[in-house]
Write a protein that holds these residues in place. Structure first.
Motif, PDB file in Angstrom:
ATOM      1  N   HIS A   1       0.822  -1.202   0.000  1.00  0.00           N
ATOM      2  CA  HIS A   1       0.000   0.000   0.000  1.00  0.00           C
ATOM      3  C   HIS A   1       0.864   1.263   0.000  1.00  0.00           C
ATOM      4  CE1 HIS A   1      -4.136   1.510   0.532  1.00  0.00           C
ATOM      5  NE2 HIS A   1      -3.537   2.553   1.083  1.00  0.00           N
ATOM      6  N   ASP A   2       1.240   1.702  -1.192  1.00  0.00           N
ATOM      7  CA  ASP A   2       2.105   2.872  -1.348  1.00  0.00           C
ATOM      8  C   ASP A   2       1.284   4.130  -1.656  1.00  0.00           C
ATOM      9  OD1 ASP A   2       1.415   1.732  -3.841  1.00  0.00           O
ATOM     10  OD2 ASP A   2       3.076   2.741  -4.835  1.00  0.00           O
ATOM     11  N   CYS A   3       0.334   4.460  -0.796  1.00  0.00           N
ATOM     12  CA  CYS A   3      -0.468   5.668  -1.010  1.00  0.00           C
ATOM     13  C   CYS A   3       0.422   6.907  -1.044  1.00  0.00           C
ATOM     14  CB  CYS A   3      -1.537   5.798   0.060  1.00  0.00           C
ATOM     15  SG  CYS A   3      -0.926   5.599   1.744  1.00  0.00           S
ATOM     16  N   PHE A   4       1.518   6.867  -0.314  1.00  0.00           N
ATOM     17  CA  PHE A   4       2.567   7.889  -0.331  1.00  0.00           C
ATOM     18  C   PHE A   4       3.903   7.149  -0.281  1.00  0.00           C
ATOM     19  CE2 PHE A   4      -1.140   9.781   1.607  1.00  0.00           C
ATOM     20  CZ  PHE A   4      -1.245  11.027   0.986  1.00  0.00           C
ATOM     21  N   THR A   5       4.944   7.754  -0.821  1.00  0.00           N
ATOM     22  CA  THR A   5       6.242   7.085  -0.789  1.00  0.00           C
ATOM     23  C   THR A   5       6.660   6.746   0.633  1.00  0.00           C
ATOM     24  OG1 THR A   5       7.353   9.245  -0.777  1.00  0.00           O
ATOM     25  CG2 THR A   5       7.069   8.151  -2.917  1.00  0.00           C
ATOM     26  N   ALA A   6       6.321   7.613   1.570  1.00  0.00           N
ATOM     27  CA  ALA A   6       6.693   7.364   2.964  1.00  0.00           C
ATOM     28  C   ALA A   6       6.099   6.057   3.460  1.00  0.00           C
ATOM     29  CB  ALA A   6       6.236   8.525   3.845  1.00  0.00           C
ATOM     30  N   ASN A   7       4.866   5.775   3.064  1.00  0.00           N
ATOM     31  CA  ASN A   7       4.252   4.543   3.554  1.00  0.00           C
ATOM     32  C   ASN A   7       4.887   3.315   2.917  1.00  0.00           C
ATOM     33  OD1 ASN A   7       2.284   3.500   5.413  1.00  0.00           O
ATOM     34  ND2 ASN A   7       1.217   2.689   3.613  1.00  0.00           N
ATOM     35  N   GLU A   8       5.310   3.418   1.669  1.00  0.00           N
ATOM     36  CA  GLU A   8       5.997   2.266   1.078  1.00  0.00           C
ATOM     37  C   GLU A   8       7.272   1.973   1.851  1.00  0.00           C
ATOM     38  OE1 GLU A   8       7.925   0.522  -3.041  1.00  0.00           O
ATOM     39  OE2 GLU A   8       6.097   1.713  -3.079  1.00  0.00           O
ATOM     40  N   LEU A   9       8.053   3.008   2.141  1.00  0.00           N
ATOM     41  CA  LEU A   9       9.299   2.803   2.871  1.00  0.00           C
ATOM     42  C   LEU A   9       9.037   2.157   4.237  1.00  0.00           C
ATOM     43  CD1 LEU A   9      12.342   5.115   3.092  1.00  0.00           C
ATOM     44  CD2 LEU A   9      11.298   4.324   5.209  1.00  0.00           C
ATOM     45  N   LEU A  10       8.043   2.663   4.957  1.00  0.00           N
ATOM     46  CA  LEU A  10       7.730   2.098   6.273  1.00  0.00           C
ATOM     47  C   LEU A  10       7.259   0.650   6.155  1.00  0.00           C
ATOM     48  CD1 LEU A  10       5.693   5.058   7.836  1.00  0.00           C
ATOM     49  CD2 LEU A  10       8.140   4.599   8.050  1.00  0.00           C
ATOM     50  N   THR A  11       6.509   0.359   5.097  1.00  0.00           N
ATOM     51  CA  THR A  11       5.919  -0.966   4.950  1.00  0.00           C
ATOM     52  C   THR A  11       6.968  -2.019   4.619  1.00  0.00           C
ATOM     53  OG1 THR A  11       3.838   0.048   4.265  1.00  0.00           O
ATOM     54  CG2 THR A  11       4.115  -2.273   3.753  1.00  0.00           C
ATOM     55  N   TYR A  12       8.071  -1.639   3.957  1.00  0.00           N
ATOM     56  CA  TYR A  12       9.155  -2.595   3.760  1.00  0.00           C
ATOM     57  C   TYR A  12       9.542  -3.225   5.094  1.00  0.00           C
ATOM     58  CZ  TYR A  12      10.187  -0.331  -0.798  1.00  0.00           C
ATOM     59  OH  TYR A  12      10.140   0.181  -2.064  1.00  0.00           O
ATOM     60  N   GLU A  13       9.650  -2.382   6.100  1.00  0.00           N
ATOM     61  CA  GLU A  13      10.093  -2.862   7.408  1.00  0.00           C
ATOM     62  C   GLU A  13       8.958  -3.541   8.170  1.00  0.00           C
ATOM     63  OE1 GLU A  13      12.207   0.226   9.486  1.00  0.00           O
ATOM     64  OE2 GLU A  13      13.514   0.649   7.775  1.00  0.00           O
ATOM     65  N   ALA A  14       7.748  -3.004   8.067  1.00  0.00           N
ATOM     66  CA  ALA A  14       6.611  -3.611   8.764  1.00  0.00           C
ATOM     67  C   ALA A  14       6.359  -5.031   8.278  1.00  0.00           C
ATOM     68  CB  ALA A  14       5.358  -2.756   8.570  1.00  0.00           C
ATOM     69  N   LEU A  15       6.568  -5.284   6.992  1.00  0.00           N
ATOM     70  CA  LEU A  15       6.354  -6.615   6.429  1.00  0.00           C
ATOM     71  C   LEU A  15       7.567  -7.531   6.602  1.00  0.00           C
ATOM     72  CD1 LEU A  15       4.524  -5.760   3.061  1.00  0.00           C
ATOM     73  CD2 LEU A  15       3.508  -6.362   5.274  1.00  0.00           C
ATOM     74  N   GLY A  16       8.632  -6.992   7.167  1.00  0.00           N
ATOM     75  CA  GLY A  16       9.830  -7.798   7.383  1.00  0.00           C
ATOM     76  C   GLY A  16      10.663  -8.016   6.137  1.00  0.00           C
ATOM     77  N   LEU A  17      10.434  -7.232   5.089  1.00  0.00           N
ATOM     78  CA  LEU A  17      11.221  -7.387   3.864  1.00  0.00           C
ATOM     79  C   LEU A  17      12.661  -6.933   4.064  1.00  0.00           C
ATOM     80  CD1 LEU A  17       8.587  -6.047   1.289  1.00  0.00           C
ATOM     81  CD2 LEU A  17       8.980  -8.414   2.025  1.00  0.00           C
ATOM     82  N   THR A  18      12.855  -6.047   5.025  1.00  0.00           N
ATOM     83  CA  THR A  18      14.185  -5.596   5.410  1.00  0.00           C
ATOM     84  C   THR A  18      14.119  -5.227   6.894  1.00  0.00           C
ATOM     85  OG1 THR A  18      16.019  -4.127   4.761  1.00  0.00           O
ATOM     86  CG2 THR A  18      13.825  -3.149   4.830  1.00  0.00           C
ATOM     87  N   PRO A  19      15.201  -5.414   7.655  1.00  0.00           N
ATOM     88  CA  PRO A  19      15.145  -5.118   9.091  1.00  0.00           C
ATOM     89  C   PRO A  19      14.852  -3.648   9.366  1.00  0.00           C
ATOM     90  CG  PRO A  19      17.043  -6.489   8.573  1.00  0.00           C
ATOM     91  CD  PRO A  19      16.475  -6.055   7.262  1.00  0.00           C
ATOM     92  N   GLU A  20      14.325  -3.368  10.549  1.00  0.00           N
ATOM     93  CA  GLU A  20      13.998  -1.993  10.935  1.00  0.00           C
ATOM     94  C   GLU A  20      15.244  -1.110  10.839  1.00  0.00           C
ATOM     95  OE1 GLU A  20      11.925  -1.491  14.584  1.00  0.00           O
ATOM     96  OE2 GLU A  20      10.249  -2.764  14.004  1.00  0.00           O
ATOM     97  N   GLY A  21      15.056   0.068  10.260  1.00  0.00           N
ATOM     98  CA  GLY A  21      16.139   1.021  10.116  1.00  0.00           C
ATOM     99  C   GLY A  21      16.994   0.840   8.874  1.00  0.00           C
ATOM    100  N   THR A  22      16.669  -0.148   8.030  1.00  0.00           N
ATOM    101  CA  THR A  22      17.517  -0.437   6.862  1.00  0.00           C
ATOM    102  C   THR A  22      16.810  -0.171   5.531  1.00  0.00           C
ATOM    103  OG1 THR A  22      16.847  -2.770   6.700  1.00  0.00           O
ATOM    104  CG2 THR A  22      18.691  -2.242   8.183  1.00  0.00           C
ATOM    105  N   ALA A  23      15.661   0.478   5.550  1.00  0.00           N
ATOM    106  CA  ALA A  23      14.889   0.662   4.317  1.00  0.00           C
ATOM    107  C   ALA A  23      15.656   1.473   3.274  1.00  0.00           C
ATOM    108  CB  ALA A  23      13.552   1.326   4.622  1.00  0.00           C
TER     109      ALA A  23
END
Length: 397
Positions: free
Chosen positions: A296-318
């Motif tokens: 759900h990339d309604c804004f670029t900021a949410n896509e970046l946050l969602t990478y980490e929320a979904l575990g696609l990359t560790p927190e702080g590494t987006a």
């Protein structure tokens, strides 16, 4: 959360080209067209469908019936669903649940939206807003800008908090838009297919915080649908059983959303993380096993946050995830091959089902120029403030 006690197959999907407001057919025409496309793709007659779940945000009651009556008058139950931007996947969740439980053998989920130009706003000013608590939390944290769109303040504020905490470059967010346009250029159903440079993204009008105009999804009109059925129904009718829903979870807000003044949590980070954890646990897989994601990339900021929320990359590494190209073809996991909400468009009620359609095509090997080679596990993330988050894992059999 569903542990999928009975297999549920996605046997048909349909999506019409998304358009700008004012350029679309009425919702009745769009909805009927998407439903017919899904039924045709499945090879199922509407008379064989036993229940329908129809999602839309901006529309009168029973608009779902008005759209499906253009397909047929079979007398089946039609349920209308409104869950903000997660409406389409909420309809999908209910259809899946009906089939998995044995209540029905075949159901259709349909989503559509006929939107108006401009930023999202509430339809009523004579009663409490469902988002009042979210706005209060945001205002306490960062104030309220009367000149900026409300949703941009929420998600832009979350991006601002992330930027401050992790010290990333503002143009990291812009790179997400560049990649979204590159993916959408391969999608004939997307509303924005022209590519953009990073300079063009960053030079577009400032909206809020790190967000510029090209980092915000556009109001869009469109429709999409999916036909779901049991394995027995699929076998009896000779249907395509290649795509199965392996796990699905729906979450709503917990106390953490409103505690501590954390804008990431206000915009659903914890909801997304909880839904993803439930899905991985139910399916017995991890994020490292996923090949392709529609998030759900309604804004670029949410896509970046969602990478980490979904575990696609560790927190702080987006930021590293983006700079290394791990979010696109040739990287670790292809995210939003459709172009996502940013470029494909975001007709609220249709978004979740458009994501379903894209991932079904990917797992069937039918995504043409967007095809993710060897895709076997596909993850869908659809978020609505207010709040609801649906995460769905699809598997190629």
């Amino acid at each position: 959360m569903s542990r999928m006690q009975r297999p549920v197959h996605v046997v048909g999907v349909g999506m019409i080209p998304f358009t700008k407001p004012g350029a679309s057919d009425p919702y009745t025409v769009m909805g009927a067209r998407a439903a017919r496309l899904a039924l045709q793709d499945a090879g199922v007659d509407y008379a064989d469908v036993q229940q329908a779940y129809v999602g839309y945000v901006y529309g009168d009651s029973t608009a779902g019936q008005a759209a499906l009556y253009g397909v047929g008058l079979t007398g089946i139950p039609v349920f209308n669903v409104n869950n903000n931007c997660s409406t389409g996947s909420s309809a999908l969740f209910l259809a899946r649940q009906a089939v998995e439980s044995g209540m029905v053998e075949c159901a259709i989920a349909l989503g559509f939206e006929q939107m108006q130009p401009g930023a999202l706003k509430g339809a009523w000013d004579d009663r409490p807003s469902p988002l009042a608590r979210f706005i209060d939390s945001m205002t306490e944290r960062q104030g309220y800008d009367q000149a900026a769109p409300r949703a941009a303040q929420l998600f832009g504020g979350a991006g601002q908090d992330y930027l401050r905490e992790h010290g990333i470059r503002p143009d990291t967010f812009g790179r997400i838009s560049v990649r979204a346009r590159q993916h959408a250029a391969r999608n004939p159903l997307a509303v924005f297919r022209q590519t953009l440079t990073l300079d063009e993204v960053m030079a577009s009008a400032q909206v809020y915080g790190p967000l510029t105009r090209y980092q915000c999804c556009p109001p869009t009109c469109g429709a999409a649908a999916a036909v779901l059925c049991s394995a027995d129904f699929a076998k009896r009718h000779g249907l395509d059983q290649r795509v199965t829903i392996a796990a699905q979870a729906m979450t709503t807000d917990s106390p953490s959303t409103f505690e501590g003044g954390d804008m990431l949590k206000v915009v659903g980070y914890d909801m997304s993380a909880a839904a993803a954890r439930q899905v991985y646990e139910a399916a017995g897989v991890g994020p490292e096993d996923v090949n392709v994601v529609e998030l759900h990339d309604c804004f670029t900021a949410n896509e970046l946050l969602t990478y980490e929320a979904l575990g696609l990359t560790p927190e702080g590494t987006a930021e590293k995830f983006i700079l290394d190209g791990d979010n696109t073809y040739g990287g670790r996991v292809v995210t939003n091959p459709s172009g996502g909400l940013l470029s494909k468009g975001h007709p609220l009620g249709a978004t979740g089902l458009a994501q379903c359609a894209e991932l079904t095509w990917q797992l069937r090997g039918q995504a043409e120029d967007r095809q993710v080679e060897g895709a076997r596990l596909a993850l869908q993330h659809n978020l609505g403030l207010g709040g609801a988050c649906v995460v769905t894992l699809y598997q190629r059999n």
